[in-house]
Design a protein around this motif. Structure first.
Motif, PDB file in Angstrom:
ATOM      1  N   CYS A 115       0.842  -1.200   0.000  1.00 48.54           N
ATOM      2  CA  CYS A 115       0.000   0.000   0.000  1.00 48.54           C
ATOM      3  C   CYS A 115       0.877   1.249   0.000  1.00 48.54           C
ATOM      4  O   CYS A 115       0.457   2.317  -0.431  1.00 48.54           O
ATOM      5  CB  CYS A 115      -0.894   0.019   1.239  1.00 48.54           C
ATOM      6  N   THR A 116       2.100   1.100   0.488  1.00 49.82           N
ATOM      7  CA  THR A 116       2.996   2.235   0.691  1.00 49.82           C
ATOM      8  C   THR A 116       3.795   2.570  -0.556  1.00 49.82           C
ATOM      9  O   THR A 116       4.130   3.725  -0.800  1.00 49.82           O
ATOM     10  CB  THR A 116       3.966   1.931   1.853  1.00 49.82           C
ATOM     11  N   GLY A 117       4.139   1.555  -1.330  1.00 49.71           N
ATOM     12  CA  GLY A 117       4.903   1.798  -2.540  1.00 49.71           C
ATOM     13  C   GLY A 117       6.273   1.181  -2.525  1.00 49.71           C
ATOM     14  O   GLY A 117       7.056   1.377  -3.440  1.00 49.71           O
ATOM     15  N   GLY A 118       6.611   0.437  -1.493  1.00 48.57           N
ATOM     16  CA  GLY A 118       7.915  -0.210  -1.458  1.00 48.57           C
ATOM     17  C   GLY A 118       8.921   0.605  -0.682  1.00 48.57           C
ATOM     18  O   GLY A 118       8.763   1.804  -0.460  1.00 48.57           O
ATOM     19  N   LEU A 119      10.001  -0.039  -0.277  1.00 49.55           N
ATOM     20  CA  LEU A 119      10.933   0.562   0.672  1.00 49.55           C
ATOM     21  C   LEU A 119      12.026   1.415   0.042  1.00 49.55           C
ATOM     22  O   LEU A 119      12.652   2.218   0.719  1.00 49.55           O
ATOM     23  CB  LEU A 119      11.576  -0.556   1.497  1.00 49.55           C
ATOM     24  N   SER A 120      12.288   1.289  -1.242  1.00 50.47           N
ATOM     25  CA  SER A 120      13.441   1.973  -1.841  1.00 50.47           C
ATOM     26  C   SER A 120      13.547   3.435  -1.429  1.00 50.47           C
ATOM     27  O   SER A 120      14.613   3.921  -1.068  1.00 50.47           O
ATOM     28  CB  SER A 120      13.379   1.872  -3.365  1.00 50.47           C
ATOM     29  N   PHE A 121      12.434   4.166  -1.508  1.00 52.20           N
ATOM     30  CA  PHE A 121      12.457   5.576  -1.120  1.00 52.20           C
ATOM     31  C   PHE A 121      11.293   5.895  -0.194  1.00 52.20           C
ATOM     32  O   PHE A 121      10.713   6.966  -0.257  1.00 52.20           O
ATOM     33  CB  PHE A 121      12.410   6.466  -2.367  1.00 52.20           C
ATOM     34  N   ALA A 122      10.934   4.983   0.677  1.00 53.05           N
ATOM     35  CA  ALA A 122       9.805   5.205   1.583  1.00 53.05           C
ATOM     36  C   ALA A 122      10.200   4.861   3.008  1.00 53.05           C
ATOM     37  O   ALA A 122       9.665   3.959   3.616  1.00 53.05           O
ATOM     38  CB  ALA A 122       8.591   4.390   1.150  1.00 53.05           C
ATOM     39  N   GLY A 123      11.175   5.559   3.534  1.00 48.62           N
ATOM     40  CA  GLY A 123      11.536   5.355   4.929  1.00 48.62           C
ATOM     41  C   GLY A 123      12.916   4.779   5.122  1.00 48.62           C
ATOM     42  O   GLY A 123      13.653   5.199   5.997  1.00 48.62           O
ATOM     43  N   GLY A 124      13.289   3.833   4.289  1.00 49.80           N
ATOM     44  CA  GLY A 124      14.623   3.259   4.401  1.00 49.80           C
ATOM     45  C   GLY A 124      14.752   2.327   5.589  1.00 49.80           C
ATOM     46  O   GLY A 124      13.981   2.387   6.542  1.00 49.80           O
ATOM     47  N   PRO A 125      15.731   1.414   5.579  1.00 47.92           N
ATOM     48  CA  PRO A 125      15.922   0.509   6.706  1.00 47.92           C
ATOM     49  C   PRO A 125      16.245   1.284   7.976  1.00 47.92           C
ATOM     50  O   PRO A 125      16.988   2.257   7.943  1.00 47.92           O
ATOM     51  CB  PRO A 125      17.098  -0.366   6.253  1.00 47.92           C
ATOM     52  N   PHE A 126      15.698   0.844   9.075  1.00 51.26           N
ATOM     53  CA  PHE A 126      15.871   1.478  10.390  1.00 51.26           C
ATOM     54  C   PHE A 126      15.208   2.850  10.465  1.00 51.26           C
ATOM     55  O   PHE A 126      15.342   3.540  11.457  1.00 51.26           O
ATOM     56  CB  PHE A 126      17.354   1.599  10.757  1.00 51.26           C
ATOM     57  N   ASN A 127      14.491   3.270   9.421  1.00 51.86           N
ATOM     58  CA  ASN A 127      13.843   4.580   9.425  1.00 51.86           C
ATOM     59  C   ASN A 127      12.329   4.471   9.468  1.00 51.86           C
ATOM     60  O   ASN A 127      11.626   5.255   8.854  1.00 51.86           O
ATOM     61  CB  ASN A 127      14.268   5.395   8.189  1.00 51.86           C
ATOM     62  N   ASN A 128      11.828   3.461  10.157  1.00 57.96           N
ATOM     63  CA  ASN A 128      10.411   3.449  10.494  1.00 57.96           C
ATOM     64  C   ASN A 128       9.488   3.174   9.315  1.00 57.96           C
ATOM     65  O   ASN A 128       8.381   3.693   9.254  1.00 57.96           O
ATOM     66  CB  ASN A 128      10.044   4.794  11.134  1.00 57.96           C
ATOM     67  N   TYR A 129       9.924   2.349   8.383  1.00 64.06           N
ATOM     68  CA  TYR A 129       9.087   2.063   7.215  1.00 64.06           C
ATOM     69  C   TYR A 129       7.712   1.524   7.602  1.00 64.06           C
ATOM     70  O   TYR A 129       6.694   1.908   7.019  1.00 64.06           O
ATOM     71  CB  TYR A 129       9.777   1.057   6.286  1.00 64.06           C
ATOM     72  N   VAL A 130       7.659   0.637   8.580  1.00 67.73           N
ATOM     73  CA  VAL A 130       6.391  -0.021   8.897  1.00 67.73           C
ATOM     74  C   VAL A 130       5.373   0.960   9.467  1.00 67.73           C
ATOM     75  O   VAL A 130       4.169   0.788   9.284  1.00 67.73           O
ATOM     76  CB  VAL A 130       6.622  -1.209   9.851  1.00 67.73           C
ATOM     77  N   MET A 131       5.842   2.006  10.142  1.00 61.42           N
ATOM     78  CA  MET A 131       4.906   3.037  10.583  1.00 61.42           C
ATOM     79  C   MET A 131       4.219   3.675   9.375  1.00 61.42           C
ATOM     80  O   MET A 131       3.014   3.951   9.391  1.00 61.42           O
ATOM     81  CB  MET A 131       5.636   4.106  11.393  1.00 61.42           C
ATOM     82  N   HIS A 132       4.982   3.886   8.306  1.00 62.61           N
ATOM     83  CA  HIS A 132       4.397   4.410   7.070  1.00 62.61           C
ATOM     84  C   HIS A 132       3.388   3.407   6.499  1.00 62.61           C
ATOM     85  O   HIS A 132       2.325   3.794   6.003  1.00 62.61           O
ATOM     86  CB  HIS A 132       5.489   4.675   6.032  1.00 62.61           C
ATOM     87  N   ALA A 133       3.736   2.125   6.551  1.00 63.10           N
ATOM     88  CA  ALA A 133       2.845   1.097   6.016  1.00 63.10           C
ATOM     89  C   ALA A 133       1.522   1.067   6.776  1.00 63.10           C
ATOM     90  O   ALA A 133       0.446   0.956   6.175  1.00 63.10           O
ATOM     91  CB  ALA A 133       3.529  -0.269   6.085  1.00 63.10           C
ATOM     92  N   ILE A 134       1.586   1.169   8.106  1.00 65.51           N
ATOM     93  CA  ILE A 134       0.358   1.162   8.904  1.00 65.51           C
ATOM     94  C   ILE A 134      -0.475   2.402   8.601  1.00 65.51           C
ATOM     95  O   ILE A 134      -1.694   2.324   8.383  1.00 65.51           O
ATOM     96  CB  ILE A 134       0.686   1.083  10.407  1.00 65.51           C
ATOM     97  N   ALA A 135       0.174   3.568   8.564  1.00 65.55           N
ATOM     98  CA  ALA A 135      -0.551   4.814   8.303  1.00 65.55           C
ATOM     99  C   ALA A 135      -1.198   4.798   6.921  1.00 65.55           C
ATOM    100  O   ALA A 135      -2.355   5.214   6.753  1.00 65.55           O
ATOM    101  CB  ALA A 135       0.402   6.002   8.432  1.00 65.55           C
ATOM    102  N   THR A 136      -0.469   4.305   5.925  1.00 66.74           N
ATOM    103  CA  THR A 136      -1.014   4.267   4.566  1.00 66.74           C
ATOM    104  C   THR A 136      -2.164   3.277   4.464  1.00 66.74           C
ATOM    105  O   THR A 136      -3.189   3.549   3.822  1.00 66.74           O
ATOM    106  CB  THR A 136       0.090   3.884   3.562  1.00 66.74           C
ATOM    107  N   THR A 137      -2.011   2.124   5.100  1.00 66.61           N
ATOM    108  CA  THR A 137      -3.076   1.122   5.070  1.00 66.61           C
ATOM    109  C   THR A 137      -4.319   1.632   5.791  1.00 66.61           C
ATOM    110  O   THR A 137      -5.458   1.396   5.343  1.00 66.61           O
ATOM    111  CB  THR A 137      -2.589  -0.193   5.703  1.00 66.61           C
TER     112      THR A 137
END
Length: 265
Positions: A115-137
Motif C-alpha cells: 500500500c505504501t509503494g515499497g521501501l526503496s524511497f519510503a523510509g529506508g531501513p531502520f527509518n520506520n518504514y512499517v509506521m508508514h505502512a500502517i498509516a497508509t493502510t
C-alpha cells in the motif's frame, strides 16, 4: 550493480527524511475526544516471531518458516484467509524479502503487494518504514471501509517478523495476539564448519558478487554446503570468477575451498 544480482535501485535507501505518526486509544477515549467514527481503525489480530537468530544456522535460505508460521497464525486469529485480505503491505527492503514473504504467506507476486509503494524511497531501513505502512493502510481502509488490511513488519536479516490484521470494525472476539516462537524454535538448524574444517570439496548454496563504485566486479561472497550437511562461508577476490558467476548460475556447482575459506574452483 552493487551486490549481484541487485542494482542500486533494487536496494533500500536509509538516508530518507520522512515521518509518520499513529494515535492509539480506547473506543471510550476516541468518543470522548470526538473523533469521527469513520476515522477509527481496529487491530483484529497480531503475531510476532523470529527465524533462528544466526543466519548461519538457518536450514535453508530459500524459505522463511517464521513468516509462514506467524502469518498463518495471525490469519487464524483474525478468522480470515489470505485471499480475503484486500490490502497487503509486505516489507520490501530488497526484492528477496518480498519474494520470501509472498511465498511464505501464499501470496501471488501478480497481485497487489504494497500500500505504501515499497521501501526503496519510503523510509529506508531502520527509518520506520512499517509506521508508514500502517498509516497508509489505515488511510486506504478509511476509503474502503468494507476491506481488510494485512501488514508484515521485518527486522534484521529477514529475522524478526510481526504481523497485524486491520479493519474499520472491531473483531467479534476483540484484539488477539500470539507469539508462536516455540514452533519456530523446533525447526532444524544447520551446523556451521570453520574454514579449516571446510577445506576441500563443497557445493555452492547461495552467493553474491560485490561490485565497486565504478561497477566492476570486486569480491565473491558465498555460502556452501559440505557433504555432511554443515554450512560454511567462502569468498574470492578472483574477478574473473566473479564475472563468471554473474553471467552463469553457480548455485549447486561443486567448488574447492582452501583452509582460509577462499574459493579455488
Amino acid at each position: 550493480m552493487i551486490g549481484f544480482p541487485y542494482t542500486k535501485l533494487m536496494n533500500s535507501n536509509n538516508d530518507v527524511d520522512m515521518a509518520a505518526a499513529l494515535v492509539m486509544c480506547s473506543v471510550e477515549r476516541a468518543e470522548a475526544l470526538g473523533i469521527a467514527r469513520d476515522k477509527w481503525i481496529f487491530l483484529h489480530a497480531g503475531t510476532d516471531c523470529h527465524e533462528h537468530n544466526f543466519v548461519s544456522h538457518r536450514h535453508t535460505f530459500t524459505d522463511t518458516p517464521a513468516i509462514r508460521i506467524g502469518g498463518r497464525r495471525v490469519l487464524d486469529l483474525a478468522e480470515k484467509s489470505i485471499d480475503e485480505i484486500e490490502n497487503i503491505d509486505l516489507y520490501s527492503c530488497f526484492p528477496s524479502a518480498v519474494q520470501l514473504g509472498a511465498e511464505s504467506l501464499g501470496v501471488s507476486l501478480d497481485r497487489q503487494l504494497t500500500c505504501t509503494g515499497g521501501l526503496s524511497f519510503a523510509g529506508g531501513p531502520f527509518n520506520n518504514y512499517v509506521m508508514h505502512a500502517i498509516a497508509t493502510t489505515m488511510t486506504r481502509l478509511r476509503e474502503r471501509p468494507q476491506e481488510t488490511g494485512l501488514i508484515w513488519a521485518n527486522g534484521g536479516y529477514a529475522t524478526k517478523h510481526a504481523f497485524g490484521v486491520y479493519a474499520t470494525t472491531p473483531h467479534v472476539h476483540g484484539f488477539q495476539h500470539e507469539s508462536p516462537q516455540n514452533e519456530v524454535d523446533e525447526l532444524p538448524r544447520r551446523a556451521v564448519a570453520t574454514a579449516i574444517e571446510a577445506q576441500g570439496q563443497a557445493t555452492v548454496e547461495a552467493y553474491s558478487v560485490m561490485h565497486d563504485r565504478n561497477g566492476s566486479v570486486e569480491k565473491v561472497r558465498a555460502s556452501v554446503l559440505l557433504a555432511d550437511g554443515r554450512r560454511a562461508w567462502a569468498t574470492s577476490d578472483d574477478t574473473q570468477l566473479g564475472q563468471e558467476m554473474c553471467e552463469n548460475e553457480w548455485v549447486g556447482k561443486a567448488v574447492t575451498l582452501d583452509a582460509t575459506g577462499d574459493i579455488l574452483v
